[in-house]
Write a protein that holds these residues in place. Structure first.
Motif, PDB file in Angstrom:
ATOM      1  N   LEU A  79      44.525  61.905  79.109  1.00  0.00           N
ATOM      2  CA  LEU A  79      44.499  60.540  79.660  1.00  0.00           C
ATOM      3  C   LEU A  79      43.361  59.721  79.053  1.00  0.00           C
ATOM      4  CD1 LEU A  79      45.355  61.207  83.423  1.00  0.00           C
ATOM      5  CD2 LEU A  79      46.783  60.064  81.702  1.00  0.00           C
ATOM      6  N   LEU A  80      42.213  60.356  78.854  1.00  0.00           N
ATOM      7  CA  LEU A  80      41.093  59.644  78.220  1.00  0.00           C
ATOM      8  C   LEU A  80      41.403  59.304  76.764  1.00  0.00           C
ATOM      9  CD1 LEU A  80      37.933  61.398  79.673  1.00  0.00           C
ATOM     10  CD2 LEU A  80      38.455  58.961  79.759  1.00  0.00           C
ATOM     11  N   THR A  83      43.710  56.432  76.825  1.00  0.00           N
ATOM     12  CA  THR A  83      42.951  55.239  77.216  1.00  0.00           C
ATOM     13  C   THR A  83      42.190  54.688  76.016  1.00  0.00           C
ATOM     14  OG1 THR A  83      42.746  56.018  79.487  1.00  0.00           O
ATOM     15  CG2 THR A  83      41.155  54.350  78.766  1.00  0.00           C
ATOM     16  N   LEU A  86      44.618  52.899  73.789  1.00  0.00           N
ATOM     17  CA  LEU A  86      44.979  51.608  74.391  1.00  0.00           C
ATOM     18  C   LEU A  86      43.853  50.594  74.203  1.00  0.00           C
ATOM     19  CD1 LEU A  86      46.822  49.805  76.123  1.00  0.00           C
ATOM     20  CD2 LEU A  86      45.720  50.796  78.147  1.00  0.00           C
ATOM     21  N   LEU A  87      42.619  51.033  74.375  1.00  0.00           N
ATOM     22  CA  LEU A  87      41.479  50.130  74.174  1.00  0.00           C
ATOM     23  C   LEU A  87      41.412  49.632  72.732  1.00  0.00           C
ATOM     24  CD1 LEU A  87      38.843  51.942  76.370  1.00  0.00           C
ATOM     25  CD2 LEU A  87      39.575  49.564  76.645  1.00  0.00           C
ATOM     26  N   CYS A 134      35.804  57.085  75.099  1.00  0.00           N
ATOM     27  CA  CYS A 134      36.955  57.713  75.745  1.00  0.00           C
ATOM     28  C   CYS A 134      37.558  58.798  74.856  1.00  0.00           C
ATOM     29  CB  CYS A 134      38.015  56.675  76.093  1.00  0.00           C
ATOM     30  SG  CYS A 134      37.567  55.603  77.475  1.00  0.00           S
TER      31      CYS A 134
END
Length: 196
Positions: A79-80, A83, A86-87, A134
């Motif tokens: 998930l990190l 993330t 996505l960032l 992340c």
């Protein structure tokens, strides 16, 4: 298979963890690099590659030494990592590769400098660095190896100083506009709700 993935994670995280070293090579010496212009990257990029290779060489013996091994670690770690990706996507909106690479600092006459405070940057001042963090923490949680923990710790410590210096540099460049932005928007931990 886990050993191969841990090695690939070490390589990827060595890139992320040495980004502050790239920054420290470029930003404090911009006057020197400006004299060379775009050609300065013929020295800066090999230096960064050397930092990456050194990090990998030093930590390679510990790439498979895990503090834990559990498949459940792949859930929060994954998930990190997602993330972080996505960032990166959100950070690329309204922000060019010229700004990201440092080319704007080396060739300020050729590239306009503007302060971007919209999109993801309305919630966090340094979303790309948050993405790096992340990614680093995600891979570290997935594998729990000594080498990745060391890289994450190194990146957090050097990243802290890099962010402080970068904020100071941006304040010098953009003046009161950046000062107001800095007071309004957090550096790394995103603001969930935007005030009107």
């Amino acid at each position: 298979m886990r050993s191969l993935l841990a090695t690939l994670a070490l390589i990827a995280c060595a890139v992320y963890a040495t980004i502050p070293l790239f920054w420290f090579t470029l930003h404090p010496f911009t006057k020197h690099w400006r004299a060379r212009g775009r050609h300065s990257f013929k020295l800066i990029l090999p230096l960064w590659l050397a930092y990456i290779v050194i990090a990998i060489a030093v930590l390679y013996p510990w790439r498979n030494q895990s503090l834990y091994t559990t498949p459940y670690a792949y859930i929060p770690g994954g998930l990190l990592v997602l993330t972080g990706l996505l960032l990166y996507v959100l950070s690329s909106r309204g922000f060019t590769h010229v700004q990201l690479s440092g080319l704007a600092e080396v060739e300020p006459d050729r590239h306009a400098q503007r302060l971007v405070t919209t999109g993801i940057r309305a919630r966090v001042r340094h979303p790309i660095y948050l993405g790096h963090l992340c990614e680093l923490l995600g891979w570290t949680i997935c594998f729990g190896t000594v080498s990745l923990i060391a890289l994450s710790a190194f990146a957090i410590v050097t990243g802290y100083f890099m962010l402080r210096l970068e904020d100071r540099e941006l304040e010098d460049r953009f003046g009161p506009e950046y000062t107001a932005y800095r007071q309004r928007v957090p550096a790394i931990i995103p603001r969930v709700f935007l005030s009107s």
